[in-house]
Design an enzyme around this catalytic site. Structure first.
Site: not given
Ligand code: SAH
Length: 215
Positions: A63-64
């Site tokens: 994920s970011q």
């Protein structure tokens, strides 16, 4: 590699998270301490401190950092809590949780990802993480109720088994919505009632039932 290189990239990432609205100092501190380059494959090491999601094995993504920080903040963690994470992936989000909670139970449906994540936890000496290969939609009933549950894959509805494994007053955070896009949603248990609050739009890989047959 220039020794000050990675540190400057971490500083810049933390500044980016702050300007994007992350205020929780413990959360920012955890993102500062966990080296994200350990959680990506060698071809992406150079980009590990960019505020972006990146591909990992098995067609999944890490994920970011902003999304990791935002979801972690939404969990309102304290050091005594037991947390269940569904979707270990690279293990990055789990490592962040492990610095902020008493114990983290994490479930992944791909053996390859699980093994790689376990090696990273060992390497970083993160000792309060318990892993399981399985279908996270079923939760981990043998471990009883959890204070917090984090789902890191997108789903139209929150799996009922997960809600049932949340303790009274507990929080569950999940990306709820169709595959094209979801809303990070916080569920708070109040007896048999689950109060819901939408936090922010996101796009996650889908939550899929069952253990992956390949890999
Ligand atoms: N938290 C991860 C991001 C993972 S991406 C990180 O920090 O890198 C979502 C992950 O959820 C993928 O690895 C996918 O295989 C896993 N997943 C999807 N459905 C699942 C299920 N039913 N049970 C367990 N893991 C699942």
């Amino acid at each position: 590699m220039n020794q000050s290189g990675p540190d400057m990239r971490v500083v810049e990432l933390i500044m980016a998270l702050r300007s994007a609205g992350i205020v929780d100092k413990a959360v920012l501190g955890a993102l500062e301490r966990i080296p994200r380059d350990v959680f990506v494959t060698s071809e992406f090491t150079r980009r590990a401190y960019e505020n972006r999601a990146l591909p990992i094995a098995c067609g999944q993504t890490i994920s970011q950092p902003f999304v990791v920080a935002m979801m972690t903040e939404a969990l309102c963690l304290t050091p005594r809590l037991r947390v269940l994470e569904v979707g270990t992936g690279s293990g990055y989000q789990c490592a962040i949780l492990s610095l902020l909670a008493r114990r983290v139970y994490t479930i992944e449906r791909y053996r390859t990802l699980m093994k790689a994540a376990e090696e990273r936890f060992d390497r970083l000496r993160l000792r309060n993480i318990v892993t399981r290969l399985g279908d996270g939609m079923l939760g981990w009933p043998e471990q009883g109720e959890f204070d917090r549950i984090l789902v890191t894959a997108g789903t139209k509805e929150c799996p009922p088994a997960l809600l049932s494994q949340l303790c009274e007053g507990g929080l569950l955070v999940a990306p709820i919505g169709p595959p094209e896009g979801q809303f990070v949603t916080v569920f708070r248990r109040d007896g048999d009632v689950f109060h819901q609050r939408q936090v922010a739009p996101v796009r996650f890989v889908p939550l899929i039932a069952g253990i992956a047959s390949a890999l």
